[in-house]
Structure formats: C-alpha cells, structure tokens
Design an enzyme around this catalytic site. Sequence first.
Site, PDB file in Angstrom:
ATOM      1  CE  LYS A 122      -3.203  -1.392   3.998  1.00 44.13           C
ATOM      2  NZ  LYS A 122      -2.165  -2.394   4.278  1.00 44.13           N
ATOM      3  CE  LYS A 130       3.584  -4.017  14.121  1.00 41.62           C
ATOM      4  NZ  LYS A 130       3.346  -5.285  14.839  1.00 41.62           N
ATOM      5  CE  LYS A 181       4.264   7.951  -1.261  1.00 38.60           C
ATOM      6  NZ  LYS A 181       4.604   9.290  -0.824  1.00 38.60           N
ATOM      7  NE  ARG A 194       7.972   6.734   3.102  1.00 33.06           N
ATOM      8  CZ  ARG A 194       8.534   6.715   1.905  1.00 33.06           C
ATOM      9  NH1 ARG A 194       9.321   7.711   1.521  1.00 33.06           N
ATOM     10  NH2 ARG A 194       8.335   5.700   1.068  1.00 33.06           N
ATOM     11  CD  GLU A 225      -3.491  -4.820   7.054  1.00 36.78           C
ATOM     12  OE1 GLU A 225      -2.725  -4.769   8.042  1.00 36.78           O
ATOM     13  OE2 GLU A 225      -3.333  -4.107   6.062  1.00 36.78           O
ATOM     14  CG  ASP A 226       1.098  -6.248  10.239  1.00 38.77           C
ATOM     15  OD1 ASP A 226       0.561  -5.657   9.263  1.00 38.77           O
ATOM     16  OD2 ASP A 226       2.149  -5.846  10.765  1.00 38.77           O
ATOM     17  CB  THR A 257       9.335  -4.706   5.978  1.00 40.19           C
ATOM     18  OG1 THR A 257       8.142  -5.392   5.590  1.00 40.19           O
ATOM     19  CG2 THR A 257      10.439  -5.028   5.006  1.00 40.19           C
ATOM     20  CG  ASP A 301      -0.279  -5.458   5.417  1.00 40.39           C
ATOM     21  OD1 ASP A 301      -0.144  -4.403   4.792  1.00 40.39           O
ATOM     22  OD2 ASP A 301       0.302  -5.694   6.501  1.00 40.39           O
ATOM     23  CG  LEU A 302       5.074  -5.829   1.789  1.00 41.97           C
ATOM     24  CD1 LEU A 302       5.418  -7.156   1.117  1.00 41.97           C
ATOM     25  CD2 LEU A 302       5.602  -4.678   0.923  1.00 41.97           C
ATOM     26  CG  ASP A 303       5.735  -3.091   5.315  1.00 43.64           C
ATOM     27  OD1 ASP A 303       6.594  -3.696   4.663  1.00 43.64           O
ATOM     28  OD2 ASP A 303       5.470  -1.889   5.134  1.00 43.64           O
ATOM     29  CB  SER A 321       1.437  -2.794   0.647  1.00 39.01           C
ATOM     30  OG  SER A 321       2.401  -2.103   1.395  1.00 39.01           O
ATOM     31  CB  ALA A 322      -0.006   1.629   3.748  1.00 46.76           C
TER      32      ALA A 322
HETATM   33  P1  B16 Z   1       6.649   3.339   3.207  1.00 48.59           P
HETATM   34  P2  B16 Z   1       1.776  -2.254   4.893  1.00 48.59           P
HETATM   35  C1  B16 Z   1       2.854   0.055   5.703  1.00 48.59           C
HETATM   36  O1  B16 Z   1       2.904  -1.102   4.927  1.00 48.59           O
HETATM   37  C2  B16 Z   1       3.589  -0.126   7.016  1.00 48.59           C
HETATM   38  O2  B16 Z   1       2.865  -1.020   7.857  1.00 48.59           O
HETATM   39  C3  B16 Z   1       3.746   1.192   7.726  1.00 48.59           C
HETATM   40  O3  B16 Z   1       4.485   1.006   8.909  1.00 48.59           O
HETATM   41  C4  B16 Z   1       4.479   2.161   6.790  1.00 48.59           C
HETATM   42  O4  B16 Z   1       4.621   3.445   7.406  1.00 48.59           O
HETATM   43  C5  B16 Z   1       3.669   2.304   5.508  1.00 48.59           C
HETATM   44  O5  B16 Z   1       3.527   1.031   4.903  1.00 48.59           O
HETATM   45  C6  B16 Z   1       4.344   3.224   4.519  1.00 48.59           C
HETATM   46  O6  B16 Z   1       5.519   2.611   4.086  1.00 48.59           O
HETATM   47  O7  B16 Z   1       7.342   4.311   4.089  1.00 48.59           O
HETATM   48  O8  B16 Z   1       7.508   2.172   2.774  1.00 48.59           O
HETATM   49  O9  B16 Z   1       5.940   4.003   2.050  1.00 48.59           O
HETATM   50  O10 B16 Z   1       1.776  -2.863   6.259  1.00 48.59           O
HETATM   51  O11 B16 Z   1       0.467  -1.583   4.523  1.00 48.59           O
HETATM   52  O12 B16 Z   1       2.279  -3.197   3.838  1.00 48.59           O
HETATM   53 MG    MG Z   2       1.304  -4.422   7.705  1.00 53.04          MG
END
Ligand code: B16
Ligand code: MG
Length: 212
Positions: free
Chosen positions: A144, A44, A116, A48, A168-169, A16, A8-10, A113-114
């Site tokens: 997710k 998490k 964008k 969005r 994953e976090d 982030t 996973d990223l964030d 990652s979720a």
């Molecule tokens: P964005 P991950 C997720 O990333 C975040 O955990 C989540 O908080 C965020 O709303 C989602 O991405 C969408 O991100 O607004 O940048 O498209 O943890 O799946 O890497």
């Molecule tokens: Mg994450």
Amino acid sequence: MIKALILDLDGVICDTAHFHYIAWKRLASEYDYELSEADNEALKGVSRVDSLILILQWAKKEISPEQFEQDLLRKNSWYLDMVEEMVPKDLLPGVGSFVESAHKLQIPLALGSASKNAQTVLTKVGLLDAFQTIVDASQISRSKPDPETFTTAAELLGVAPNECIVFEDSLAGIQAALSGGMRAIGIGKPSDLPGAELHINNLGEYNFADFQ
Ligand code: B16
Ligand code: MG
C-alpha cells in the site's frame, strides 16, 4: 452492486497499530529521534522496510545494511512480544458483531493487510477462520498505497474491484483502495483519512442496512 467486504488488520480488527507505534518509537529513540503520533499516522499501512526507511530519513540517520536488517528484526521481536499477550477480547469494538452479520448475510469477507504477521495476529484473536481469503505481505510484491493487496483479495474472492468495499485506518490503505477502483470506508477521523466516502470510529458503527 457490492458483493464483498475487505478488511485491513492493524487498526481495523485489533489495536496492533498501537503496538507497531510502541516498537517503532523504541527503535527511533536509539536514533535519538522522538517518533510522534503524527509520524505514526504516516507509518500506518506502510510495510516494515518502508517504515524503517522513513524513520531513518526523519532521524537523519544512516546505518549499514547489516544494521538495517538487524533493526527490522529487533523491532519485529518487540512487536511480537506484545502480540503474544493478545486474546480474543482484544478485538476492537464491534468486530465480532460485524463478522457475525457478514456471515449471516452470506457476504464474503477478505483480509487485506500489509503485515507479515497477519496470520499470527488473527490466530491470537481467534479470527483465522472468519475470512474466505487472507492476503498479507507474503503474497504481494507492491505494498500500500499500491492497490495490489486489495486487487489480489478481490481476484481470489472472484469479484470485481468495484464490487468491493475496503475498511481501512490508514491513508496509504484508503489510497490503495481508491486506486484499485474500490469503495473505501475510513476507520478514523476525516482529517486523517481524506478520500474515504464515509468515516466511522470502529466496525461496530457500520450499518449493514446501508450495505448496498
Ligand atoms: P509487519 P495493516 C500494516 O498492517 C501496519 O499498519 C503497518 O504499521 C506495518 O508496518 C505493516 O503492516 C507491516 O507489518 O511488520 O507486521 O509485517 O494495517 O496493513 O494490516
Ligand atoms: Mg491498518
């Protein structure tokens, strides 16, 4: 047999998750709602759009579809202002050595990652070339806890779901990995991430000797 690792990223590669929290908190305050750390835990890994739907429910606030779109854009621009300041040293502890070990052992790595903004963030921290496959919100239709992000990553890597470990976090992400038939390691507390087979504080704590 494990053949690939999906990250996973964030909150796993960089902090982030904290930037998302700051930006959502700022938006929620405009709805007279104070976003708590516990609320943030539930956001998490959530897309969005789904995050804003949840915040509006918690704030008991209704806004027009136009305002909804505008607020998504404003939240993202506050988030990107923080991302803009990121540099490679903003990787979470142990990420560099984790990637190095995986490369040395020739274990394929994928990003799932979720976000964008995944490619932008990876570019800022200098990891865009570290992954064989990058799956982000632009490639999938179900976010997710649906497993699509991770099953797409496995497919692109050419491995079966049960040959992958997901790091994953988020609770949504752990659920996504498990329902996709993968193994899941939680980055965080067991109380926040039930279901993960192992919990570590960061990727640096992962022992590649335990790989199989
Ligand atoms: P964005 P991950 C997720 O990333 C975040 O955990 C989540 O908080 C965020 O709303 C989602 O991405 C969408 O991100 O607004 O940048 O498209 O943890 O799946 O890497
Ligand atoms: Mg994450």
